[in-house]
Design a protein around this motif. Sequence first.
Motif, PDB file in Angstrom:
ATOM      1  N   GLN A 140       0.822  -1.213   0.000  1.00 39.62           N
ATOM      2  CA  GLN A 140       0.000   0.000   0.000  1.00 39.62           C
ATOM      3  C   GLN A 140       0.853   1.259   0.000  1.00 39.62           C
ATOM      4  O   GLN A 140       0.610   2.189  -0.774  1.00 39.62           O
ATOM      5  CB  GLN A 140      -0.950  -0.002   1.199  1.00 39.62           C
ATOM      6  N   GLU A 143       2.484   1.824  -3.351  1.00 42.93           N
ATOM      7  CA  GLU A 143       1.529   2.375  -4.323  1.00 42.93           C
ATOM      8  C   GLU A 143       1.312   3.869  -4.088  1.00 42.93           C
ATOM      9  O   GLU A 143       1.234   4.650  -5.036  1.00 42.93           O
ATOM     10  CB  GLU A 143       0.192   1.632  -4.266  1.00 42.93           C
ATOM     11  N   GLU A 144       1.207   4.273  -2.833  1.00 40.44           N
ATOM     12  CA  GLU A 144       1.022   5.693  -2.521  1.00 40.44           C
ATOM     13  C   GLU A 144       2.252   6.504  -2.930  1.00 40.44           C
ATOM     14  O   GLU A 144       2.122   7.653  -3.365  1.00 40.44           O
ATOM     15  CB  GLU A 144       0.701   5.878  -1.042  1.00 40.44           C
ATOM     16  N   ILE A 146       4.222   5.744  -5.493  1.00 35.82           N
ATOM     17  CA  ILE A 146       4.119   5.817  -6.949  1.00 35.82           C
ATOM     18  C   ILE A 146       3.089   6.871  -7.362  1.00 35.82           C
ATOM     19  O   ILE A 146       3.272   7.599  -8.329  1.00 35.82           O
ATOM     20  CB  ILE A 146       3.769   4.424  -7.544  1.00 35.82           C
ATOM     21  N   ASP A 147       2.008   6.973  -6.578  1.00 33.89           N
ATOM     22  CA  ASP A 147       0.943   7.940  -6.869  1.00 33.89           C
ATOM     23  C   ASP A 147       1.284   9.359  -6.411  1.00 33.89           C
ATOM     24  O   ASP A 147       0.432  10.244  -6.451  1.00 33.89           O
ATOM     25  CB  ASP A 147      -0.368   7.493  -6.225  1.00 33.89           C
ATOM     26  N   ASN A 148       2.517   9.566  -5.959  1.00 34.48           N
ATOM     27  CA  ASN A 148       2.993  10.897  -5.586  1.00 34.48           C
ATOM     28  C   ASN A 148       2.240  11.498  -4.391  1.00 34.48           C
ATOM     29  O   ASN A 148       1.977  12.690  -4.339  1.00 34.48           O
ATOM     30  CB  ASN A 148       2.910  11.845  -6.801  1.00 34.48           C
ATOM     31  N   VAL A 149       1.890  10.644  -3.430  1.00 38.87           N
ATOM     32  CA  VAL A 149       1.214  11.102  -2.218  1.00 38.87           C
ATOM     33  C   VAL A 149       2.229  11.566  -1.184  1.00 38.87           C
ATOM     34  O   VAL A 149       1.961  12.474  -0.403  1.00 38.87           O
ATOM     35  CB  VAL A 149       0.314   9.976  -1.650  1.00 38.87           C
ATOM     36  N   SER A 187      -2.468  17.680  -7.943  1.00 39.18           N
ATOM     37  CA  SER A 187      -1.607  16.658  -8.535  1.00 39.18           C
ATOM     38  C   SER A 187      -1.989  16.462  -9.990  1.00 39.18           C
ATOM     39  O   SER A 187      -3.081  16.802 -10.416  1.00 39.18           O
ATOM     40  CB  SER A 187      -1.752  15.334  -7.772  1.00 39.18           C
ATOM     41  N   HIS A 189      -0.537  14.256 -13.866  1.00 29.12           N
ATOM     42  CA  HIS A 189       0.423  13.407 -14.555  1.00 29.12           C
ATOM     43  C   HIS A 189       0.627  13.935 -15.948  1.00 29.12           C
ATOM     44  O   HIS A 189      -0.307  14.371 -16.605  1.00 29.12           O
ATOM     45  CB  HIS A 189      -0.076  11.954 -14.616  1.00 29.12           C
TER      46      HIS A 189
END
Length: 190
Positions: A140, A143-144, A146-149, A187, A189
């Motif tokens: 988890q 993934e966060e 990678i999602d730029n969180v 955010s 992409h």
Amino acid sequence: MTSSCYCLRNHFLISMPHLDDLNFTQTVTYICDHSEYGAMGLVVNRPVGLTLIELCDHLNLPCTSPDNQQKAVYSGGPLHSDRGYVLHQSDNPLAWALSHLIADDIYLSTSIDAIEAAAEGHFSQDYLVALGCASWGPNQLEEEMIDNVWLSCPANSDILFGTPAEERLQAAASVLGVDLGLLSAHSGHA
């Protein structure tokens, strides 16, 4: 097949300005454990408005150290808010029943006797008391990321224990050379 790197133990997670989760908006989280089973950490820049003496009164523990009575207690995260966690440096970490080595000089203790020791002034080094923690399931956190969180950087005890809570987020970002005030709250992409 992707290979995972479980290398965020003893790192700060710095929330990105676009993170809209109330539990983690504008937070810096110290990662205590990171493995194939997930991750666990403590938010270290959100005092809950409770002092150590008030926590001790609630727990029916003595708080005899005048230097520590007004020390802030932190909201470590949204999970297990009824549990206390003591993040500390220690000369004798085995003095407390449940102490876990995180880094060369940082331990996490989860037993009530560690809170009592802090309240009685037995820690000769720095410490932080938190209620609750943050955790992520398997993959988890990856993934966060990678999602730029989150941004991440190696943690250091000066920021963790020596920097005022309200300055820890930007201090951690500064380790990366980032000024969070200049990042967009949106955010996207390319």
